[in-house]
Scaffold this motif. Structure first.
Motif, mmCIF file in Angstrom:
data_model
loop_
_atom_site.group_PDB
_atom_site.id
_atom_site.type_symbol
_atom_site.label_atom_id
_atom_site.label_comp_id
_atom_site.label_asym_id
_atom_site.label_seq_id
_atom_site.Cartn_x
_atom_site.Cartn_y
_atom_site.Cartn_z
ATOM 1 N N THR A 77 0.837 -1.198 0.000
ATOM 2 C CA THR A 77 0.000 0.000 0.000
ATOM 3 C C THR A 77 0.867 1.242 0.000
ATOM 4 O O THR A 77 1.938 1.267 0.607
ATOM 5 C CB THR A 77 -0.969 0.023 1.197
ATOM 6 N N ARG A 78 0.384 2.282 -0.664
ATOM 7 C CA ARG A 78 1.100 3.555 -0.754
ATOM 8 C C ARG A 78 0.723 4.500 0.372
ATOM 9 O O ARG A 78 1.170 5.651 0.396
ATOM 10 C CB ARG A 78 0.800 4.228 -2.093
ATOM 11 N N SER A 79 -0.108 4.053 1.300
ATOM 12 C CA SER A 79 -0.587 4.899 2.394
ATOM 13 C C SER A 79 -0.373 4.197 3.731
ATOM 14 O O SER A 79 -0.466 2.972 3.813
ATOM 15 C CB SER A 79 -2.083 5.200 2.208
ATOM 16 N N THR A 80 -0.109 4.965 4.765
ATOM 17 C CA THR A 80 -0.015 4.400 6.109
ATOM 18 C C THR A 80 -1.373 4.341 6.787
ATOM 19 O O THR A 80 -1.509 3.712 7.840
ATOM 20 C CB THR A 80 0.944 5.235 6.982
ATOM 21 N N ASP A 81 -2.380 4.970 6.195
ATOM 22 C CA ASP A 81 -3.703 5.058 6.821
ATOM 23 C C ASP A 81 -4.773 4.241 6.114
ATOM 24 O O ASP A 81 -5.871 4.070 6.648
ATOM 25 C CB ASP A 81 -4.163 6.522 6.866
ATOM 26 N N ALA A 82 -4.481 3.765 4.906
ATOM 27 C CA ALA A 82 -5.493 3.066 4.115
ATOM 28 C C ALA A 82 -4.782 2.127 3.149
ATOM 29 O O ALA A 82 -3.559 2.135 3.032
ATOM 30 C CB ALA A 82 -6.347 4.073 3.344
ATOM 31 N N ILE A 83 -5.573 1.310 2.461
ATOM 32 C CA ILE A 83 -5.033 0.516 1.357
ATOM 33 C C ILE A 83 -5.132 1.375 0.096
ATOM 34 O O ILE A 83 -6.213 1.826 -0.279
ATOM 35 C CB ILE A 83 -5.807 -0.804 1.165
ATOM 36 N N ARG A 84 -3.982 1.597 -0.523
ATOM 37 C CA ARG A 84 -3.931 2.434 -1.725
ATOM 38 C C ARG A 84 -2.951 1.798 -2.698
ATOM 39 O O ARG A 84 -1.732 1.917 -2.545
ATOM 40 C CB ARG A 84 -3.509 3.852 -1.394
ATOM 41 N N ARG A 85 -3.466 1.087 -3.675
ATOM 42 C CA ARG A 85 -2.610 0.502 -4.714
ATOM 43 C C ARG A 85 -3.362 0.500 -6.032
ATOM 44 O O ARG A 85 -4.563 0.231 -6.089
ATOM 45 C CB ARG A 85 -2.147 -0.909 -4.324
ATOM 46 N N TYR A 86 -2.633 0.831 -7.069
ATOM 47 C CA TYR A 86 -3.245 0.921 -8.385
ATOM 48 C C TYR A 86 -2.193 0.643 -9.443
ATOM 49 O O TYR A 86 -1.000 0.495 -9.148
ATOM 50 C CB TYR A 86 -3.911 2.287 -8.600
ATOM 51 N N ALA A 87 -2.632 0.566 -10.673
ATOM 52 C CA ALA A 87 -1.813 0.043 -11.770
ATOM 53 C C ALA A 87 -0.459 0.726 -11.885
ATOM 54 O O ALA A 87 -0.339 1.947 -11.750
ATOM 55 C CB ALA A 87 -2.563 0.196 -13.089
ATOM 56 N N TYR A 88 0.538 -0.105 -12.122
ATOM 57 C CA TYR A 88 1.886 0.309 -12.473
ATOM 58 C C TYR A 88 2.644 0.984 -11.333
ATOM 59 O O TYR A 88 3.651 1.646 -11.570
ATOM 60 C CB TYR A 88 1.872 1.212 -13.733
ATOM 61 N N THR A 89 2.158 0.819 -10.102
ATOM 62 C CA THR A 89 2.905 1.274 -8.934
ATOM 63 C C THR A 89 3.658 0.089 -8.341
ATOM 64 O O THR A 89 3.273 -1.072 -8.539
ATOM 65 C CB THR A 89 1.969 1.863 -7.865
ATOM 66 N N PRO A 90 4.744 0.335 -7.604
ATOM 67 C CA PRO A 90 5.486 -0.780 -6.996
ATOM 68 C C PRO A 90 4.625 -1.632 -6.073
ATOM 69 O O PRO A 90 4.791 -2.856 -6.015
ATOM 70 C CB PRO A 90 6.606 -0.073 -6.228
ATOM 71 N N GLU A 91 3.690 -1.005 -5.359
ATOM 72 C CA GLU A 91 2.842 -1.738 -4.424
ATOM 73 C C GLU A 91 1.893 -2.680 -5.152
ATOM 74 O O GLU A 91 1.630 -3.802 -4.702
ATOM 75 C CB GLU A 91 2.054 -0.751 -3.556
ATOM 76 N N TYR A 92 1.394 -2.222 -6.276
ATOM 77 C CA TYR A 92 0.522 -3.091 -7.075
ATOM 78 C C TYR A 92 1.334 -4.239 -7.676
ATOM 79 O O TYR A 92 0.883 -5.389 -7.696
ATOM 80 C CB TYR A 92 -0.163 -2.270 -8.176
ATOM 81 N N ARG A 93 2.526 -3.925 -8.150
ATOM 82 C CA ARG A 93 3.405 -4.973 -8.691
ATOM 83 C C ARG A 93 3.707 -6.025 -7.631
ATOM 84 O O ARG A 93 3.694 -7.231 -7.921
ATOM 85 C CB ARG A 93 4.705 -4.318 -9.168
ATOM 86 N N SER A 94 3.976 -5.596 -6.412
ATOM 87 C CA SER A 94 4.253 -6.543 -5.329
ATOM 88 C C SER A 94 3.057 -7.439 -5.055
ATOM 89 O O SER A 94 3.212 -8.634 -4.765
ATOM 90 C CB SER A 94 4.636 -5.787 -4.050
ATOM 91 N N THR A 95 1.842 -6.879 -5.164
ATOM 92 C CA THR A 95 0.628 -7.657 -4.926
ATOM 93 C C THR A 95 0.462 -8.741 -5.989
ATOM 94 O O THR A 95 0.181 -9.910 -5.674
ATOM 95 C CB THR A 95 -0.602 -6.729 -4.915
ATOM 96 N N LEU A 96 0.661 -8.380 -7.250
ATOM 97 C CA LEU A 96 0.580 -9.375 -8.315
ATOM 98 C C LEU A 96 1.634 -10.458 -8.141
ATOM 99 O O LEU A 96 1.361 -11.649 -8.341
ATOM 100 C CB LEU A 96 0.746 -8.704 -9.676
ATOM 101 N N ASP A 97 2.839 -10.040 -7.768
ATOM 102 C CA ASP A 97 3.915 -11.017 -7.593
ATOM 103 C C ASP A 97 3.598 -11.997 -6.470
ATOM 104 O O ASP A 97 3.919 -13.194 -6.564
ATOM 105 C CB ASP A 97 5.238 -10.302 -7.307
ATOM 106 N N TRP A 98 2.977 -11.507 -5.402
ATOM 107 C CA TRP A 98 2.614 -12.405 -4.295
ATOM 108 C C TRP A 98 1.597 -13.440 -4.775
ATOM 109 O O TRP A 98 1.758 -14.644 -4.522
ATOM 110 C CB TRP A 98 2.051 -11.619 -3.114
ATOM 111 N N PHE A 99 0.556 -12.987 -5.473
ATOM 112 C CA PHE A 99 -0.439 -13.932 -5.988
ATOM 113 C C PHE A 99 0.206 -14.919 -6.956
ATOM 114 O O PHE A 99 -0.103 -16.120 -6.935
ATOM 115 C CB PHE A 99 -1.583 -13.196 -6.681
ATOM 116 N N ALA A 100 1.103 -14.430 -7.798
ATOM 117 C CA ALA A 100 1.759 -15.305 -8.767
ATOM 118 C C ALA A 100 2.530 -16.407 -8.059
ATOM 119 O O ALA A 100 2.501 -17.576 -8.481
ATOM 120 C CB ALA A 100 2.684 -14.487 -9.663
ATOM 121 N N GLY A 101 3.221 -16.065 -6.977
ATOM 122 C CA GLY A 101 3.966 -17.071 -6.226
ATOM 123 C C GLY A 101 3.069 -18.123 -5.607
ATOM 124 O O GLY A 101 3.385 -19.327 -5.647
#
Length: 464
Positions: A77-101
């Motif tokens: 997430t890009r926020s300390t207060d909420a979940i904030r992730r969207y396309a082509y950000t490192p946080e979104y990439r990390s989420t896809l990579d986790w699911f892929a694993g």
């Protein structure tokens, strides 16, 4: 558009005599459009398939909870207060990579389409498979469960299939940019797959909220090939059916004490704006009988919208969500006011009728006061009927659990609307506390998601 008729929900349960937790008679009225495609067989028959499996719900719930908590960590997430992730950000990439694993560990082949929608299969590309999934991007002020719980639950369905050696052919999809947080376009990944956009949209019109650059530029920078966007349609090739699980994002299930919602239609909608032109004057010096105050037309229209939506019934709702007053000063009568309209429901004629009537009402109310009102439609999308056979299989599976459920429509838009262009579809809802969503306080019970995974698995298994 296809002509529609109203059908009672009880009648669409083929040869069933009773509905289980279907709600009030008004809730049972659904819009049914003629089929736009010939349904293929949902699944080929597998001789080694075991129809009844003892699923350890507690184990599934624990895994789902652990996965969701992990994906709410700082790396995702890009926020300390909420979940904030969207396309082509490192946080979104990390989420896809986790699911892929996780998917790779149970034998799935994981790929991405040319713009970044994730696709995982336990069968070679093109072979028949049943689709499950949702989206793992978030609203900019999002919670842990919206979308992500749907993909985690789909992952759990895939795990259970592998653990119980069922051999069901499955394809998991996590759609790009469902929320529109990156480029201001809802359902973007699934709309690209459904070819509901143009190349000019991707090159010019769809621009990043953060820096104003085009979707095309961002996609290329992230290593994707937007020039191949038309090939994204192949994501749905070979799919014999589709089920998306999602949190309800309302409080119907909670307030009716049901753990599962079986979605049989997704509401269509009209988004529009009304601009009322009055005359700006001094708030103190202008007598009441000499004013051309456009906010009065706004007030009248808001009350009329409520009346029209209630009168239309059949799940129709109407909302004024944006109000812009010019010049927006405490001591000035407005010269103009713009307000938005969000009118939606599962029956096209009903909600579109409200849109037509409220536009006429605003124009008439303004004219009667010596002013002028302009109505402009932003976007409209028809209601999407779910596949009767898949909904029926889900209902049979839900009934077999002995847990309370109900049939219902979705008032919110989902990627499933785009999948339904080509594939028989359905959705399963689980409750979220007090209906809160798109907010850090969003909360859903992993035990309900585990129940949903069991029901989805059983439904897919029965559709052979």
């Amino acid at each position: 558009m296809h002509p529609e008729r109203v059908l009672d929900a009880i009648d669409v349960l083929e040869r069933r005599q009773q509905a289980h937790h279907v709600g009030s008679p008004e809730d049972q009225c659904l819009a049914v459009a003629p089929a736009r495609f010939r349904h293929r067989p949902i699944l080929p028959y597998y001789s080694h398939f075991v129809a009844e499996v003892a699923v350890d719900r507690e184990r599934s719930a624990a895994r789902i909870e652990s996965d969701i908590e992990h994906l709410s960590g700082a790396a995702y997430t890009r926020s300390t207060d909420a979940i904030r992730r969207y396309a082509y950000t490192p946080e979104y990439r990390s989420t896809l990579d986790w699911f892929a694993g996780e998917l790779d560990s149970i034998g799935f082949m994981v790929t991405e389409d040319p713009v970044g929608t994730m696709v995982a299969r336990n069968r070679p590309p093109g072979e028949p498979a049943f689709g499950v999934g949702s989206h793992c991007d978030s609203n900019r002020n999002g919670g842990k469960y919206d979308g992500t719980m749907g993909v985690v639950t789909a992952l759990e369905v895939c795990r259970l299939n592998a653990e119980h050696d069922l051999g069901l052919p499955l394809q998991l999809i996590s759609f790009l940019e469902e929320e529109g947080s990156g480029f201001g376009q809802m359902l973007l990944g699934s709309r690209i797959i459904a070819q509901r956009i143009t190349e000019d949209d991707l090159k010019e019109r769809f621009r990043a909220v953060d820096d104003g650059r085009s979707f095309w530029e961002h996609a290329e920078e992230a290593g994707y090939e937007p020039a191949r966007w038309r090939e994204c349609a192949s994501v749905l090739d070979g799919l014999t059916g589709w089920i998306e699980m999602h949190i309800e994002q309302a409080r119907v299930l909670q307030d009716t004490h049901n753990r599962i919602g079986l979605v049989d239609a997704i509401a269509g909608y009209v988004h529009a704006d009304v601009v009322v032109h009055g005359r700006g004057d001094h708030a103190g010096a202008t007598p009441m009988d000499l004013r051309l105050d456009p906010t009065l037309v706004l007030a009248q229209t808001a009350i009329e919208l409520e009346r029209l939506a209630r009168a239309a019934g059949r799940g129709t709702v109407g909302t004024i969500g944006e109000i812009e007053v010019d010049p927006s000063l405490v001591n000035a009568i407005a010269s103009s006011v713009r307000f938005s309209l969000d009118i939606r429901g599962p029956v096209d004629d009903a909600y579109r009728g409200v849109a037509t009537e409220i536009a006429a009402f605003a124009a008439r109310a303004a004219e009667e006061r010596g002013m002028r009102a302009e109505y402009a439609e932003r976007q409209t999308l028809p209601a999407t009927r779910m596949d009767d056979r898949i909904v029926g299989a889900l209902e049979a599976a839900a009934a077999a659990t002995g847990e309370p459920y109900r049939r219902m429509h979705s008032g919110a838009a989902h990627d499933t609307m785009c999948v339904a262009d080509r594939v028989p579809t359905a959705m399963v809802f689980v409750p979220c506390k007090d209906g809160i969503s798109h907010h850090p306080a969003e909360e859903a019970d992993p035990a309900d998601a585990a129940l949903a995974a069991e029901i989805i698995l059983a439904a897919i298994a029965s559709l052979h």
